[in-house]
Enzyme design. Sequence first.
Site, PDB file in Angstrom:
ATOM      1  N   GLY A  31      -2.919 -12.290  -8.415  1.00 18.13           N
ATOM      2  CA  GLY A  31      -2.220 -13.568  -8.512  1.00 18.13           C
ATOM      3  C   GLY A  31      -0.709 -13.515  -8.379  1.00 18.13           C
ATOM      4  N   ARG A 110     -13.358 -14.631  -1.200  1.00 16.98           N
ATOM      5  CA  ARG A 110     -14.675 -15.142  -0.811  1.00 16.98           C
ATOM      6  C   ARG A 110     -14.562 -15.767   0.573  1.00 16.98           C
ATOM      7  NH1 ARG A 110     -19.077 -13.734  -2.498  1.00 16.98           N
ATOM      8  NH2 ARG A 110     -20.090 -15.703  -2.039  1.00 16.98           N
ATOM      9  N   ASN A 126      -3.811 -20.682   3.773  1.00 16.37           N
ATOM     10  CA  ASN A 126      -4.067 -19.318   3.301  1.00 16.37           C
ATOM     11  C   ASN A 126      -2.855 -18.462   3.600  1.00 16.37           C
ATOM     12  OD1 ASN A 126      -5.605 -17.017   2.419  1.00 16.37           O
ATOM     13  ND2 ASN A 126      -5.936 -16.488   4.568  1.00 16.37           N
ATOM     14  N   HIS A 128      -2.030 -14.530   4.630  1.00 16.09           N
ATOM     15  CA  HIS A 128      -2.715 -13.326   5.117  1.00 16.09           C
ATOM     16  C   HIS A 128      -1.673 -12.243   5.376  1.00 16.09           C
ATOM     17  CE1 HIS A 128      -5.802 -10.930   7.040  1.00 16.09           C
ATOM     18  NE2 HIS A 128      -4.941 -10.678   8.013  1.00 16.09           N
ATOM     19  N   GLU A 162     -13.520 -19.918  11.270  1.00 24.23           N
ATOM     20  CA  GLU A 162     -13.518 -18.494  11.629  1.00 24.23           C
ATOM     21  C   GLU A 162     -12.564 -17.740  10.708  1.00 24.23           C
ATOM     22  OE1 GLU A 162     -12.642 -20.948  13.939  1.00 24.23           O
ATOM     23  OE2 GLU A 162     -14.775 -21.201  14.395  1.00 24.23           O
ATOM     24  N   LEU A 163     -12.887 -16.486  10.411  1.00 20.74           N
ATOM     25  CA  LEU A 163     -12.093 -15.684   9.481  1.00 20.74           C
ATOM     26  C   LEU A 163     -10.649 -15.517   9.971  1.00 20.74           C
ATOM     27  CD1 LEU A 163     -12.076 -13.760   6.974  1.00 20.74           C
ATOM     28  CD2 LEU A 163     -12.525 -11.911   8.598  1.00 20.74           C
TER      29      LEU A 163
HETATM   30  C1  GRF Z   1      -2.097 -10.840  -0.648  1.00 21.84           C
HETATM   31  O1  GRF Z   1      -1.718  -9.690   0.066  1.00 21.84           O
HETATM   32  C2  GRF Z   1      -2.510 -11.934   0.278  1.00 21.84           C
HETATM   33  O2  GRF Z   1      -1.827 -11.920   1.499  1.00 21.84           O
HETATM   34  C3  GRF Z   1      -3.965 -11.633   0.519  1.00 21.84           C
HETATM   35  O3  GRF Z   1      -4.437 -11.161  -0.715  1.00 21.84           O
HETATM   36  C4  GRF Z   1      -3.349 -10.617  -1.461  1.00 21.84           C
HETATM   37  C5  GRF Z   1      -3.324 -11.349  -2.760  1.00 21.84           C
HETATM   38  O4  GRF Z   1      -2.370 -10.824  -3.626  1.00 21.84           O
HETATM   39  N1  GRF Z   1      -4.662 -12.792   1.004  1.00 21.84           N
HETATM   40  P1  GRF Z   1      -2.025 -11.619  -4.958  1.00 21.84           P
HETATM   41  O5  GRF Z   1      -3.332 -11.799  -5.707  1.00 21.84           O
HETATM   42  O6  GRF Z   1      -1.409 -12.909  -4.579  1.00 21.84           O
HETATM   43  O7  GRF Z   1      -1.077 -10.730  -5.698  1.00 21.84           O
END
Ligand code: GRF
Length: 221
Positions: A31, A110, A126, A128, A162-163
């Site tokens: 988090g 998920r 999101n 990434h 899509e992922l």
């Molecule tokens: C991050 O690297 C984010 O880009 C990816 O999962 C990780 C989550 O980290 N989707 P956190 O739980 O926010 O510290």
Amino acid sequence: MHPLSYAAHDSSPLKGEQKKLRIGVLISGRGSNLQTLIYACAGPDFPAEIALVISNKADAYGLERARAAGIQTTIINHKDFSNRETFDRAVTDELNKAGVQLVCLAGFMRLLSPWFAEEWRDRLINIHPSLLPKFKGLHTHEAAIAAGEKIHGATVHFVRPELDDGPIILQASVPILANDTPEILAARVLEAEHIIYPRAVRLYAEGRVNVIEEKVFIASN
Ligand code: GRF
């Protein structure tokens, strides 16, 4: 003024006299991105507030961060559901009950159903840890080093079925240095994530993020 500025005012996600956009954050673990959103939302001028944090894991550390900030939390264990869509519908019910207008995935581990992606289309983002469309999926830092990339980074994007796909809102790049391990690189990328995620939420809440033919245009203010 950019011509899209006009569209931006029409497309403000805030309703009537509403001052702040209500966001829901979905997590599964640490988090740290949630924490940066908590800090950002604490600013009186920030145009969004966290209405709800949902975790699919009861022991996600992010839940403690949310509780410490006085934010409502809900645990929805995916193992209690027979398939992805029924889980996603339960998540959606909670988000709707909390009046959520934008869903932020922040380390939510998920896969979401196509139903969820459509239900929240252009209201679901999101973060990434790569410069999409490069390095979708897991282990992005290992993959970037193995590919001999010199530049890596992070992407905030709208979610599509899509992922790790969907219109890109913001990206930040970081260098890959000669002696980087995946852990060192991950830490450098994470710093960039923490800058661009709150920035993307702010732009969205200000009604400046326009999706046109699956590309994002940011309107000037
Ligand atoms: C991050 O690297 C984010 O880009 C990816 O999962 C990780 C989550 O980290 N989707 P956190 O739980 O926010 O510290």
